[in-house]
Each structure stands twice: as structure tokens, then as C-alpha cells.
Write an enzyme that holds these catalytic residues in place. Structure first.
Site, short mmCIF file in Angstrom:
data_model
loop_
_atom_site.label_atom_id
_atom_site.label_comp_id
_atom_site.label_asym_id
_atom_site.label_seq_id
_atom_site.Cartn_x
_atom_site.Cartn_y
_atom_site.Cartn_z
CB ALA A 123 -0.93 -0.02 1.21
CB SER B 37 3.64 9.46 -11.14
OG SER B 37 2.76 8.80 -12.02
CB ILE C 79 -4.42 -1.06 -1.98
CG1 ILE C 79 -4.03 0.37 -1.59
CG2 ILE C 79 -3.55 -2.09 -1.26
CD1 ILE C 79 -2.71 0.88 -2.17
CD GLN D 43 6.01 -10.86 -49.64
OE1 GLN D 43 5.93 -9.68 -49.94
NE2 GLN D 43 6.96 -11.66 -50.10
CD GLU E 181 5.31 -3.42 -9.31
OE1 GLU E 181 6.54 -3.55 -9.40
OE2 GLU E 181 4.53 -4.37 -9.10
N GLY E 182 5.13 2.38 -11.55
CA GLY E 182 5.83 3.42 -12.32
C GLY E 182 5.40 3.39 -13.76
C1 LIG Z 1 -4.48 -2.09 -11.85
C2 LIG Z 1 -3.65 -1.29 -10.90
C3 LIG Z 1 -3.09 -1.90 -9.78
C4 LIG Z 1 -2.36 -1.14 -8.86
N1 LIG Z 1 -1.87 -1.75 -7.72
C5 LIG Z 1 -1.22 -1.00 -6.80
C6 LIG Z 1 -0.80 -1.57 -5.55
O1 LIG Z 1 -0.97 -2.77 -5.29
N2 LIG Z 1 -0.20 -0.76 -4.62
C7 LIG Z 1 0.02 0.57 -4.86
O2 LIG Z 1 0.57 1.23 -3.99
N3 LIG Z 1 -0.37 1.15 -6.03
C8 LIG Z 1 -0.98 0.40 -7.00
N4 LIG Z 1 -1.40 0.98 -8.18
C9 LIG Z 1 -1.20 2.40 -8.39
C10 LIG Z 1 -0.18 2.73 -9.47
O3 LIG Z 1 1.11 2.48 -9.02
C11 LIG Z 1 -0.44 4.19 -9.89
O4 LIG Z 1 -1.67 4.19 -10.61
C12 LIG Z 1 0.67 4.73 -10.75
O5 LIG Z 1 1.83 4.94 -9.98
C13 LIG Z 1 0.26 6.04 -11.43
O6 LIG Z 1 -0.26 6.93 -10.49
P1 LIG Z 1 -1.65 7.67 -10.79
O7 LIG Z 1 -2.66 6.68 -11.17
O8 LIG Z 1 -1.93 8.56 -9.64
O9 LIG Z 1 -1.35 8.55 -12.08
P2 LIG Z 1 -0.60 9.96 -12.09
O10 LIG Z 1 0.52 9.97 -11.12
O11 LIG Z 1 -1.61 11.04 -12.03
O12 LIG Z 1 0.02 9.95 -13.55
C14 LIG Z 1 -0.82 10.06 -14.72
C15 LIG Z 1 0.03 9.92 -15.94
O13 LIG Z 1 0.96 10.99 -16.00
C16 LIG Z 1 2.09 10.59 -16.74
N5 LIG Z 1 3.30 10.89 -15.98
C17 LIG Z 1 3.57 10.53 -14.72
N6 LIG Z 1 4.80 10.98 -14.34
C18 LIG Z 1 5.31 11.62 -15.42
C19 LIG Z 1 6.54 12.30 -15.68
N7 LIG Z 1 7.49 12.37 -14.73
N8 LIG Z 1 6.70 12.86 -16.89
C20 LIG Z 1 5.75 12.78 -17.84
N9 LIG Z 1 4.56 12.16 -17.66
C21 LIG Z 1 4.35 11.59 -16.46
C22 LIG Z 1 1.95 9.08 -17.01
O14 LIG Z 1 1.45 8.87 -18.32
C23 LIG Z 1 0.91 8.68 -15.99
O15 LIG Z 1 0.19 7.52 -16.39
C24 LIG Z 1 -2.14 0.23 -9.12
C25 LIG Z 1 -2.67 0.83 -10.26
C26 LIG Z 1 -3.43 0.09 -11.14
C27 LIG Z 1 -3.99 0.78 -12.37
#
Ligand SMILES: Cc1cc2nc3c(=O)[nH]c(=O)nc-3n(C[C@H](O)[C@H](O)[C@H](O)COP(=O)(O)OP(=O)(O)OC[C@H]3O[C@@H](n4cnc5c(N)ncnc54)[C@H](O)[C@@H]3O)c2cc1C
Length: 387
Positions: free
Chosen positions: A129, A137, A162, A282, A367-368
């Protein structure tokens, strides 16, 4: 039909080849068909994967595992093989490793003894979590707090996205402990699902359903002995855990992509078009060539990263980021191509290409996200160039 020539690559040894053969055979006998009740299905999968011994790859040998320390190549091979057969099975396996990874890597002897053996047998389900609504992100924007009061911490805040939220027995929770800003003030904790301060406030439905929840911590009391590692080291704990498991996300993508290629080969060999099999065109050959090449390139990056972590380097931040970025993006392209080769049936509910198309999407985000991996790779590359 599947290409298994990569198993002979020098990144892997005989124990990995034996593991792959045994798990592949188990998967071929197992009935992966399941109902829409993902909670029940995942609990069953964890129990079955535990009974069969596969979850032993998720913890170190001293606490019921197979290898002295977490063996990334074994974890990657398991995820690739399970993903080939079932997204939900891969998910169930992966979360046992990710959810308990911080305990394996940084836990006290007591924490390891209390949790890891039950994770390895599937008697306990684990979760990781980290994410919050405003801190996905941007992990350093985390708001969940852990205030030290005597010999216990009081956790308050919300976590979202989570995986295993709602079915897990134990959560690895990251929270802000200190006054240090950003990533420096975080710590990691073990929180049992039975803790009265923890509640599931929402369940999240996604295009490839699995147990996923938003959870709340309201004056959630955890003893100091439940902190994983030192106070303020939470970011280090999280990143070191991801250093192991990011490569395995890439491996799961590889498994989905290999399945898509195999299904595309089967379909194009039998589908008759213009008086001949689709494979005789092809442009079909060009598509298959692109898919096969991207799969091999992904596999090289996945097993290079896993081998480097197991045999060569303490940290593989750059290698794991490259593997995850490339393998997940390539798998999306490979699967999209498979959908195209299937024609209308490729977008029909229940078709294997359609389900792979849904399964792969989230791997480019969690995971990023891919953009985050690019930032990591660029910074590592600039860092290396300055040395
Ligand atoms: C199916 C699923 C399972 C998950 N499981 C877990 C879990 O078990 N535990 C947990 O802790 N989290 C979990 N997550 C959360 C996941 O790690 C986050 O969704 C992810 O880190 C992105 O965060 P966010 O959704 O807030 O998107 P945001 O942080 O709002 O990002 C949105 C978008 O912005 C863009 N972006 C982000 N950073 C940059 C950058 N530096 N430069 C340019 N563009 C950028 C990317 O395209 C990104 O997709 C899960 C997510 C999903 C969808």
C-alpha cells in the site's frame, strides 16, 4: 508452438530450466477458468499456488522459500509462465512477492518469522500500500501520516489502487513519519487486516478485474515493532522492493505477449483468406516478424535485469526500468497486432486476444508509468556519463 530457445541463454541455469518445465506442466493441467467473483478466485489461486509450492519463490529460503535470497530470475520465470496461462494467476503470485518484499528485504527476524512462512504457503495474502489519490507517480507527495505516541504509531490517511485490498491478511503500508519533506520523511509498516483502525472504503473495478480497493486508516494503532526498517527509510524500502519486482512486471508482459504471438500463429495458419491461409500473406509475415523480434528484445532485457540483480549488482534501477518500459510497451504492440490478425473475433468478448488486450494495459501504468521509467533511465544515463 511456443519458442523456448531463451531458456538456453546464459542468464539462466539448470534450476531455472527445471522450474520453468515444472510450472509449465502444472499450468497445462490446472483449470484456470473462473467466475467473475475475483475475490473468491484470487483466494483459491493463492491457496492452490501455495499448496503446489510455487509461492516459495516469493520469499527467502530461511522462511520457507526456495533460494537463499529472492531470486529474480525464478520470480520472472514464474510470472512469465503464469501470465501466459492466466492474468489472475500471475496477479495472485506477484502480489505475494510484492506485498511481502519489504519484509524479506528489510524486516526484523521476528517480522520475517511471523509473516513470510505463511505467505510462502498461501495461508496469508499480502498487499503493498504505497499509492494515494494525490501521490501515484509522485510518491513523495504522500500524505498518510504515522505519528509516534509512546511505543506505538497512529496511522491516519487513505491509500488507493491497492491490489488485494479487501482480501489481504497483511498490508505493507507506507506513511509519513518525520518532518523531513518529500521522500525523506517516509517509513514502512506492517498492518494486519484485523486492525480495527483499517477499513476498506471503496472497491475499484478495472478492465482486467482483480481485487483492488481504496482503504482508510483512522487512528490506526501499530506497535513500533511493526515498522519495517529504520524510521525515515520508507522511500528506500519501497524503491529497493520495486527494484526486485519491476523486472517481474516486465516478465508478466512478456508472458502475455508470448501467448498473443502463439495464438496469432495458430489463427493465421488456419484462417483461410483469398484462397489460402492468412499466414501466406506477406503483410502477415511482416506482422509476425515484428512480434517475434519485439518478444526476443523484451526477453533479453527482462533476463538481463534479473541476472544482473541475482549475480552481479546490488541495485538494478536502470536495467529494471529498461525492462519494464520496453517489455510492457512492446507487449501492448504485440497484443494489438494479434487482435488485428484475429479480425472481428479479436474484439469479441471471451476471445483470448481480447482478454490479453485488457490484461496488458495497466502494466504500462502501475509500479511506475512508462514516462516515469523514462525519467529513471535518463537520470541513470546522465549519472553514468558524469562518472
Ligand atoms: C491495476 C492497478 C493496480 C495497482 N496496484 C497498486 C498496488 O498494489 N499498490 C500501490 O501502492 N499502487 C498500486 N497501483 C497504483 C499505481 O502504481 C499508480 O496508478 C501509478 O503509480 C500512477 O499513479 P496515478 O494513477 O496517480 O497517475 P498519475 O501519477 O496522475 O500519472 C498520470 C500519468 O501521468 C504521466 N506521468 C507521470 N509521471 C510523469 C513524468 N514524470 N513525466 C511525464 N509524464 C508523467 C503518465 O502517463 C501517468 O500515467 C495500481 C494501479 C493500477 C492501475
Amino acid at each position: 508452438m511456443s519458442d523456448t530457445s531463451y531458456l538456453a541463454w546464459p542468464f539462466l541455469d539448470d534450476s531455472h530450466r527445471e522450474l520453468h518445465a515444472a510450472l509449465k506442466s502444472w499450468c497445462e493441467d490446472y483449470d484456470f477458468s473462473h467466475s467473475d467473483d475475483v475475490d473468491t478466485e484470487c483466494k483459491k489461486l493463492v491457496a492452490d499456488l501455495g499448496k503446489a509450492g510455487w509461492l516459495r519463490n516469493c520469499v527467502p529460503a530461511e522462511w520457507g522459500g526456495t533460494s537463499e535470497k529472492l531470486d529474480v530470475r525464478s520470480i520472472a520465470l514464474c510470472r512469465e509462465t503464469l501470465a501466459y496461462h492466466s492474468g489472475l494467476a500471475d496477479f495472485s503470485f506477484a502480489m505475494q512477492g510484492l506485498g511481502s518484499g519489504a519484509i524479506s528485504l528489510f524486516g526484523s527476524a521476528e517480522q520475517r518469522e511471523n509473516y513470510l512462512p505463511r505467505i510462502a504457503t498461501g495461508e496469508a495474502i499480502s498487499a503493498f500500500a504505497l499509492s494515494e489519490a494525490k501521490a501515484g507517480s509522485d510518491v513523495a507527495a504522500m500524505e498518510t501520516s504515522a505519528d509516534l505516541l509512546g511505543d506505538e504509531y497512529l496511522l491516519n490517511g487513505e491509500k488507493t489502487w491497492i491490489s488485494n485490498g479487501g482480501i489481504a491478511d497483511v498490508y505493507c503500508v507506507f506513511a509519513r513519519t518525520g518532518d523531513a519533506p518529500g521522500s525523506r520523511g517516509l517509513s514502512a509498516f506492517i498492518v494486519d487486516a484485523t486492525n480495527p483502525g483499517l477499513s476498506i472504503i471503496d472497491r475499484i473495478e478495472t478492465i482486467a478485474p482483480h481485487p483492488l480497493a481504496t482503504m482508510s486508516f483512522d487512528d490506526c494503532r501499530v506497535p513500533v515493532s511493526a515498522r519495517i526498517g529504520a524510521s525515515g527509510e520508507g522511500f528506500k524500502v519501497a524503491m529497493a522492493t520495486l527494484d526486485v519486482f519491476r523486472t517481474s512486471v516486465a516478465a508478466a508482459a512478456l508472458g502475455f505477449a508470448r501467448r498473443a504471438l502463439d495464438e496469432a500463429l495458430r489463427h493465421t495458419s488456419t484462417r483461410q483468406l483469398f484462397g489460402a491461409p492468412l499466414s501466406a500473406l506477406q503483410m502477415t509475415e511482416a506482422a509476425i516478424a515484428d512480434m517475434a523480434t519485439e518478444i526476443d528484445a523484451s526477453a533479453l532485457l527482462v533476463y538481463r535485469s534479473a541476472w544482473a540483480k541475482d549475480c552481479h549488482q546490488e541495485r538494478v534501477t536502470r536495467e529494471a526500468a529498461m525492462a519494464k518500459l520496453y517489455a510492457t510497451e512492446a507487449a501492448q504492440r504485440v497484443i494489438d497486432q494479434a487482435v488485428q490478425l484475429f479480425g472481428g473475433s479479436g474484439v469479441t468478448k471471451g476471445n483470448i486476444a481480447e482478454s490479453l488486450y485488457r490484461e496488458i494495459r495497466a502494466l504500462r501504468i502501475y509500479e511506475g508509468a512508462s514516462e516515469v521509467q523514462k525519467v529513471i533511465i535518463a537520470r541513470q544515463t546522465y549519472g553514468g556519463a558524469k562518472q
